[in-house]
Design a protein around this motif. Structure first.
Motif, PDB file in Angstrom:
ATOM      1  N   GLY A 111     -26.537  37.501 -45.036  1.00 35.79           N
ATOM      2  CA  GLY A 111     -26.872  38.002 -46.362  1.00 35.79           C
ATOM      3  C   GLY A 111     -25.744  38.704 -47.083  1.00 35.79           C
ATOM      4  O   GLY A 111     -25.476  38.413 -48.262  1.00 35.79           O
ATOM      5  N   SER A 119     -26.547  32.572 -55.829  1.00 36.73           N
ATOM      6  CA  SER A 119     -26.641  32.335 -54.393  1.00 36.73           C
ATOM      7  C   SER A 119     -27.653  31.219 -54.128  1.00 36.73           C
ATOM      8  O   SER A 119     -28.688  31.140 -54.806  1.00 36.73           O
ATOM      9  CB  SER A 119     -27.079  33.606 -53.664  1.00 36.73           C
ATOM     10  N   ALA A 123     -30.530  36.660 -50.153  1.00 36.26           N
ATOM     11  CA  ALA A 123     -29.789  37.440 -49.166  1.00 36.26           C
ATOM     12  C   ALA A 123     -30.706  38.351 -48.369  1.00 36.26           C
ATOM     13  O   ALA A 123     -30.307  38.874 -47.320  1.00 36.26           O
ATOM     14  CB  ALA A 123     -28.714  38.271 -49.864  1.00 36.26           C
TER      15      ALA A 123
END
Length: 330
Positions: A111, A119, A123
Motif C-alpha cells: 500500500g 492507483s 492502498a
C-alpha cells in the motif's frame, strides 16, 4: 530504464492475453478524458506491464510497440458494449507469473508504495479501483509483486517474435475494410476501384494530392518516382469515400518520411513546421539521415532547419488536427 504499468482487465483478460495486446477506449463514456486511457499512449516499447484480474497478478508483459488507433477487437463480443468503437491498441508480449500473486495478501507492505493518485488498487483494502485500467506504478511495486513468484526475465526481454506489430495490425484492418468495400452494394464499381486504389496511395487519390502538393515536406524532393501519396488521416479510419479520396487528406513524402509520418514519429503544424516526437532517439534520426530533425528538436539556429514549405490551408489543417491528436506520438 523501463517504465512500469499495472493493468486491471478482468473483463477482457483472456482476449488480451491470448491476443498479446491491450485495448482501451480513448475517452470515458461521456467523452471525458481518462488518465488510465491516456496512459496507453504514454507506454513505450520495452516498458513492463503487470496483468491484474480476479484478485491476482498472473501475467507479466513487455510493451512491444507504441499504441495506435484501432477498432474495438471483434473477440470482445458484447463486453464493453458501451465503449466507443475506436480506441487505442497497445501490443504487449505476455509471459506467465507462477504462481499467481494476490496483492491483497501483501497490501500492508504494498500500500505505501502505490501512487496516491490514479492507483490501480486501494492502498487500504487491496481491492481494484473503479474505472482504473492502465496505471503507472513505481518499480518497487513491480519488484515486490514478482518477488513472490517467478517468470523468465530472458523470455520477457527477448520473446515475442510473433507478437502484434503496427504494420501487421494495420494491414489486417485495411484488408477487412477493403473486403467490406468490395461487397458494399451502395458503391458503384468505379468508386470501389478508386477507393481501393487510394489505400496504396494510387489512382485518383494520388492525382488529387499532386494537385495540391509539389514536394516532400520533410526533404524537399520533387521527383515523383521517389514520392508516396500518404494519407494524413489514415485510410483505415476514414468514414467516407470522399475522405479517402480527398487530396487535402494527403501529403507527398519520401518512403522514410512516409514511415515516420504514418507511425506518428513526426507530424506537421498548420504553419508548415515539422513536429518531431520526443520519443524518437537522436541516434535513430541520425542513422536515418535526418540530422536536421534532431537539430531542430534541440532548438539550434534556423540555419539548421529542415526544408520549409508554406503553411497549410484550412482543408489540410482539418486532417492534420486529427493526425496531431490521434497519430502523432507526443
Amino acid at each position: 530504464m523501463p517504465n512500469y504499468w499495472w493493468v486491471n482487465h478482468k473483463q477482457t483478460l483472456r482476449q488480451e492475453i491470448d491476443g498479446q495486446y491491450l485495448w482501451s477506449p480513448k475517452t470515458e463514456r461521456n467523452g471525458a478524458r481518462s488518465q488510465f486511457y491516456d496512459n496507453m499512449r504514454r507506454a513505450s516499447p520495452g516498458d513492463v506491464v503487470m496483468s491484474y484480474a480476479n484478485g491476482q497478478v498472473a501475467w507479466v508483459g513487455r510493451v512491444a510497440e507504441f499504441a495506435f488507433t484501432a477498432p474495438k477487437p471483434a473477440e470482445f463480443g458484447n463486453v464493453g458494449s458501451y465503449w466507443d468503437h475506436e480506441g487505442w491498441l497497445l501490443p504487449v508480449y505476455w509471459t506467465p507469473l507462477s504462481p499467481p500473486v494476490r496483492p491483497k495478501a501483501m497490501i500492508q507492505r504494498l500500500g505505501p508504495l502505490l501512487p496516491q493518485k490514479y492507483s490501480p488498487i486501494s492502498a487500504l483494502t487491496g481491492n481494484g479501483n473503479q474505472k482504473a485500467y492502465l496505471a503507472s506504478v513505481p518499480s518497487e511495486v513491480f519488484d515486490m509483486v514478482v518477488a513472490e513468484a517467478a517468470f523468465s526475465a530472458d523470455v520477457l526481454a527477448r520473446g515475442g517474435g510473433n507478437s502484434l506489430t503496427f504494420d501487421a495490425v494495420t494491414e489486417m484492418l485495411d484488408d477487412a475494410i477493403q473486403k467490406g468495400l468490395e461487397v458494399d452494394a451502395t458503391l458503384d464499381s468505379t468508386i470501389k476501384e478508386t477507393v481501393i486504389q487510394a489505400r496504396r496511395g494510387q489512382g485518383a487519390f494520388r492525382k488529387n494530392v499532386e494537385a495540391r502538393e509539389r514536394a516532400c515536406r520533410l526533404t524537399g524532393i520533387t521527383n515523383p518516382a521517389l514520392l508516396i501519396a500518404s494519407h494524413i488521416k489514415p485510410w483505415r479510419v476514414c468514414r467516407t469515400a470522399a475522405e479517402r479520396l480527398d487530396g487535402a487528406n494527403g501529403l507527398l513524402l519520401t518512403p522514410d518520411a512516409d514511415h515516420l509520418f504514418d507511425r506518428g514519429f513526426i507530424s506537421f503544424g498548420n504553419d508548415g513546421d515539422v513536429l518531431v516526437s520526443p520519443r524518437v532517439p537522436d541516434d535513430d534520426l541520425r542513422r536515418l539521415g535526418f540530422e536536421n530533425l534532431m537539430r531542430q528538436r534541440s532548438g539550434m539556429s534556423e540555419s539548421a532547419a529542415i526544408w520549409r514549405m508554406d503553411a497549410f490551408g484550412a482543408a489540410h489543417s482539418k486532417y492534420l488536427g486529427y493526425h496531431r491528436t490521434q497519430v502523432f506520438i507526443a
